[in-house]
Motif scaffolding. Structure first.
Motif, PDB file in Angstrom:
ATOM      1  N   THR A  19       0.836  -1.212   0.000  1.00 21.26           N
ATOM      2  CA  THR A  19       0.000   0.000   0.000  1.00 21.26           C
ATOM      3  C   THR A  19       0.865   1.254   0.000  1.00 21.26           C
ATOM      4  O   THR A  19       0.610   2.205  -0.754  1.00 21.26           O
ATOM      5  CB  THR A  19      -0.918  -0.017   1.229  1.00 21.26           C
ATOM      6  OG1 THR A  19      -1.711  -1.208   1.209  1.00 21.26           O
ATOM      7  CG2 THR A  19      -1.846   1.190   1.221  1.00 21.26           C
ATOM      8  N   ALA A  20       1.898   1.266   0.869  1.00 16.65           N
ATOM      9  CA  ALA A  20       2.780   2.434   0.923  1.00 16.65           C
ATOM     10  C   ALA A  20       3.502   2.636  -0.409  1.00 16.65           C
ATOM     11  O   ALA A  20       3.676   3.777  -0.871  1.00 16.65           O
ATOM     12  CB  ALA A  20       3.789   2.276   2.063  1.00 16.65           C
ATOM     13  N   LEU A 156       2.139  16.097  -0.829  1.00 16.66           N
ATOM     14  CA  LEU A 156       1.648  14.782  -1.245  1.00 16.66           C
ATOM     15  C   LEU A 156       2.232  13.662  -0.400  1.00 16.66           C
ATOM     16  O   LEU A 156       1.548  12.684  -0.079  1.00 16.66           O
ATOM     17  CB  LEU A 156       1.985  14.530  -2.722  1.00 16.66           C
ATOM     18  CG  LEU A 156       1.258  15.386  -3.756  1.00 16.66           C
ATOM     19  CD1 LEU A 156       1.794  15.071  -5.142  1.00 16.66           C
ATOM     20  CD2 LEU A 156      -0.249  15.144  -3.706  1.00 16.66           C
ATOM     21  N   VAL A 157       3.514  13.776  -0.016  1.00 12.54           N
ATOM     22  CA  VAL A 157       4.202  12.673   0.657  1.00 12.54           C
ATOM     23  C   VAL A 157       3.946  12.677   2.155  1.00 12.54           C
ATOM     24  O   VAL A 157       3.747  11.616   2.760  1.00 12.54           O
ATOM     25  CB  VAL A 157       5.716  12.737   0.369  1.00 12.54           C
ATOM     26  CG1 VAL A 157       6.466  11.692   1.189  1.00 12.54           C
ATOM     27  CG2 VAL A 157       5.975  12.543  -1.117  1.00 12.54           C
ATOM     28  N   LEU A 158       3.949  13.859   2.791  1.00 16.09           N
ATOM     29  CA  LEU A 158       3.799  13.905   4.242  1.00 16.09           C
ATOM     30  C   LEU A 158       2.516  13.241   4.736  1.00 16.09           C
ATOM     31  O   LEU A 158       2.542  12.492   5.731  1.00 16.09           O
ATOM     32  CB  LEU A 158       3.882  15.355   4.732  1.00 16.09           C
ATOM     33  CG  LEU A 158       5.283  15.983   4.677  1.00 16.09           C
ATOM     34  CD1 LEU A 158       5.235  17.424   5.182  1.00 16.09           C
ATOM     35  CD2 LEU A 158       6.268  15.163   5.504  1.00 16.09           C
ATOM     36  N   PRO A 159       1.362  13.466   4.092  1.00 13.93           N
ATOM     37  CA  PRO A 159       0.169  12.737   4.552  1.00 13.93           C
ATOM     38  C   PRO A 159       0.318  11.223   4.442  1.00 13.93           C
ATOM     39  O   PRO A 159      -0.233  10.480   5.260  1.00 13.93           O
ATOM     40  CB  PRO A 159      -0.933  13.253   3.624  1.00 13.93           C
ATOM     41  CG  PRO A 159      -0.460  14.592   3.167  1.00 13.93           C
ATOM     42  CD  PRO A 159       1.030  14.465   3.059  1.00 13.93           C
ATOM     43  N   LEU A 163      -0.245   8.335   7.187  1.00 19.22           N
ATOM     44  CA  LEU A 163      -1.269   7.311   6.960  1.00 19.22           C
ATOM     45  C   LEU A 163      -0.739   5.894   7.126  1.00 19.22           C
ATOM     46  O   LEU A 163      -1.530   4.972   7.343  1.00 19.22           O
ATOM     47  CB  LEU A 163      -1.853   7.465   5.550  1.00 19.22           C
ATOM     48  CG  LEU A 163      -2.819   8.634   5.345  1.00 19.22           C
ATOM     49  CD1 LEU A 163      -3.174   8.754   3.883  1.00 19.22           C
ATOM     50  CD2 LEU A 163      -4.076   8.449   6.188  1.00 19.22           C
ATOM     51  N   ILE A 164       0.581   5.705   7.009  1.00 17.05           N
ATOM     52  CA  ILE A 164       1.133   4.347   7.108  1.00 17.05           C
ATOM     53  C   ILE A 164       0.827   3.708   8.467  1.00 17.05           C
ATOM     54  O   ILE A 164       0.337   2.572   8.528  1.00 17.05           O
ATOM     55  CB  ILE A 164       2.643   4.362   6.815  1.00 17.05           C
ATOM     56  CG1 ILE A 164       2.878   4.636   5.320  1.00 17.05           C
ATOM     57  CG2 ILE A 164       3.281   3.035   7.206  1.00 17.05           C
ATOM     58  CD1 ILE A 164       4.331   4.729   4.941  1.00 17.05           C
ATOM     59  N   PRO A 165       1.090   4.381   9.631  1.00 21.30           N
ATOM     60  CA  PRO A 165       0.713   3.755  10.911  1.00 21.30           C
ATOM     61  C   PRO A 165      -0.781   3.486  11.012  1.00 21.30           C
ATOM     62  O   PRO A 165      -1.195   2.446  11.541  1.00 21.30           O
ATOM     63  CB  PRO A 165       1.180   4.779  11.959  1.00 21.30           C
ATOM     64  CG  PRO A 165       2.225   5.581  11.269  1.00 21.30           C
ATOM     65  CD  PRO A 165       1.800   5.661   9.842  1.00 21.30           C
ATOM     66  N   ILE A 171      -5.319  -2.464   8.747  1.00 19.86           N
ATOM     67  CA  ILE A 171      -5.050  -3.787   8.161  1.00 19.86           C
ATOM     68  C   ILE A 171      -5.061  -4.857   9.242  1.00 19.86           C
ATOM     69  O   ILE A 171      -5.593  -5.952   9.039  1.00 19.86           O
ATOM     70  CB  ILE A 171      -3.692  -3.766   7.424  1.00 19.86           C
ATOM     71  CG1 ILE A 171      -3.789  -2.891   6.161  1.00 19.86           C
ATOM     72  CG2 ILE A 171      -3.253  -5.176   7.046  1.00 19.86           C
ATOM     73  CD1 ILE A 171      -2.463  -2.696   5.458  1.00 19.86           C
ATOM     74  N   TRP A 172      -4.503  -4.551  10.416  1.00 17.42           N
ATOM     75  CA  TRP A 172      -4.512  -5.527  11.514  1.00 17.42           C
ATOM     76  C   TRP A 172      -5.932  -5.845  11.952  1.00 17.42           C
ATOM     77  O   TRP A 172      -6.275  -7.024  12.175  1.00 17.42           O
ATOM     78  CB  TRP A 172      -3.704  -4.992  12.687  1.00 17.42           C
ATOM     79  CG  TRP A 172      -3.693  -5.922  13.863  1.00 17.42           C
ATOM     80  CD1 TRP A 172      -2.938  -7.044  14.015  1.00 17.42           C
ATOM     81  CD2 TRP A 172      -4.487  -5.821  15.050  1.00 17.42           C
ATOM     82  NE1 TRP A 172      -3.216  -7.655  15.216  1.00 17.42           N
ATOM     83  CE2 TRP A 172      -4.160  -6.937  15.870  1.00 17.42           C
ATOM     84  CE3 TRP A 172      -5.442  -4.909  15.485  1.00 17.42           C
ATOM     85  CZ2 TRP A 172      -4.758  -7.130  17.108  1.00 17.42           C
ATOM     86  CZ3 TRP A 172      -6.046  -5.116  16.721  1.00 17.42           C
ATOM     87  CH2 TRP A 172      -5.699  -6.204  17.514  1.00 17.42           C
TER      88      TRP A 172
END
Length: 445
Positions: A19-20, A156-159, A163-165, A171-172
């Motif tokens: 996803t990342a 674009l990248v900072l959000p 969002l990854i954590p 997902i868990w």
């Protein structure tokens, strides 16, 4: 054997990384598109500014009293600040006639022809006027464009980094809920064993697991039927053999009493010994069938001390070598466990028989109650290694001994201990001794 791994953890890692990666690729593509759009906007603004500025500078040039060959004029309005755009007005020879206050007095290193030209630091647009006698060159610093591009890419990248954590948590949660039927199936299968072969009974399972659940149920039913057939055969055979063996033994003993001394009586003694061995074997097979049937656990806790006394007294009353059996039972000791009394008596009887049969015939055998969670049988003899005792619970496997036996006693005790919720423990040398063997049934607690 390779180490086990968590399917949930692997799915979380790969889904998060995937996803990342897609997010970053999307951000990169977005940044590329954004850069092209920025270039179009900046180029459009640069071209429009150049064209509007040309008309103003031509008017200013004709109104100027400057003569040919004079120094170039710097156009610097009061309070001027750093400019994003710098320009030079040049003639057909390349001489700078006018320039902005941030522009150098030396000509731009740009050819005198209409259009765009890029160098390391600027993007310059040139427009010609008055039959290519005047050229206006406006330079836009590339740092300005890069800064705008970096700020846009950063947004674009900072959000995504934030969002990854959150995606890991989502997902868990999704995987935990989606894989819950697998955990349920695993728990149900892990509870099945020799004493529990009932079907799983998991009706509401996903399509991917329904086939596995059905196959396991079918396997358990077939396995249970096969084991039950073996148990029934062993139990029925042992039970049916008792009567004819007892009759044959009685007739042999009567024959012994009637035969005169000699080789015929010796043969009759051999027949008697063989019939006694068959009697013991049939009894062990019957006990083994009962152990395999799963007797051992009970719903209500009971005190096992009376049953223990009864078994020990029965051995002592038989006399002979059994007279060396000693019971160590501290006053007030109770052995309360939720087990079947018959299963406990069978296990204890086998332990005592083994100790009396295989230990030195002139040494005592001690039956000791070790608190509320264990009972042990201790006999003398040489020290035995763990590697040897580990194989004693294998059915029909006997150690290096000349004593009679079938190799089933400790196997029966081990099976009964498991169904009673206890474990069979071997310790050699025995506690507080330099030799001997301690065999104990220990309950957790």
């Amino acid at each position: 054997m390779s180490a086990s791994f968590s399917m949930t953890r692997r799915l979380m890692i790969w889904l998060t990384l995937g996803t990342a990666l897609f997010w970053l690729l999307s951000a990169g593509l977005g940044a590329m598109v954004m850069r092209e759009e920025f270039d179009e906007v900046f180029d459009s603004a640069l071209e429009e500014t150049t064209q509007r500025l040309m008309s103003l500078l031509i008017d200013q040039q004709f109104q100027s009293t400057a003569v040919s060959g004079a120094d170039p004029v710097e156009v610097s309005p009061p309070g001027a600040k750093r400019e994003y755009l710098t320009y030079q007005l040049r003639d057909q020879t390349g001489r700078v006639l006018l320039h902005s206050h941030d522009a150098p007095s030396e000509p731009f290193q740009v050819p005198l022809r209409q259009g765009y030209f890029d160098d390391e630091d600027h993007r310059t647009y040139t427009v010609a006027a008055l039959n290519d006698t005047l050229f206006l060159q406006v330079a836009d610093p590339l740092d300005h464009r890069r800064e705008a591009m970096l700020e846009g890419a950063r947004t674009l990248v900072l959000p995504i980094l934030g969002l990854i954590p959150a995606s890991v948590l989502v997902i868990w949660l999704i995987l935990s809920k989606a894989l819950r039927p697998i955990s349920l199936l695993q728990d149900e299968i892990s509870q099945r064993g020799g004493g529990n072969l009932r079907p799983l009974g998991l009706d509401e399972m996903p399509q991917e697991l329904a086939g596995i659940s059905t196959s396991v149920d079918t396997l358990l039913l077939r396995l249970g039927a096969a084991l039950q057939a073996e148990r029934d055969f062993a139990a029925h055979s042992a039970h049916e053999l008792r009567t004819p063996i007892a009759g044959a033994l009685a007739q042999t003993q009567r024959l012994l009493a009637e035969l005169p001394s000699g080789h015929l009586q010796a043969r009759a003694c051999q027949i008697e010994a063989s019939l006694k061995a068959i009697t013991r074997l049939s009894e062990k097979l019957l006990q083994l069938a009962r152990a395999d049937a799963g007797i051992g656990a009970a719903e209500t806790p009971v005190d096992l001390v009376p049953a223990l006394r009864l078994v020990v007294d029965e051995f002592v009353r038989l006399g002979g070598q059994n007279a060396r059996l000693k019971l160590e039972l501290p006053p007030g000791t109770r052995l309360i466990q939720a087990v079947d009394i018959d299963a406990f008596a069978i296990a204890l009887r086998n332990l005592i028989e083994n100790a009396l049969r295989h230990g030195p015939q002139n040494e005592a055998v001690v039956v000791r109650v070790e608190g509320p969670n264990g009972v042990a049988v201790i006999n003398c003899g040489p020290v035995v290694s763990d590697a040897i005792t580990a194989g004693w619970t294998t059915r029909f496997k006997r150690g290096a001994t000349s004593s009679p036996g079938s190799g089933l006693g400790l196997s029966i005790v081990s099976q009964l201990a498991s169904t009673m919720g206890a474990k069979l423990v071997f310790q050699s040398p025995a506690p507080d001794r330099s030799d001997g063997l301690r065999v104990a049934i220990e309950w957790p607690g």
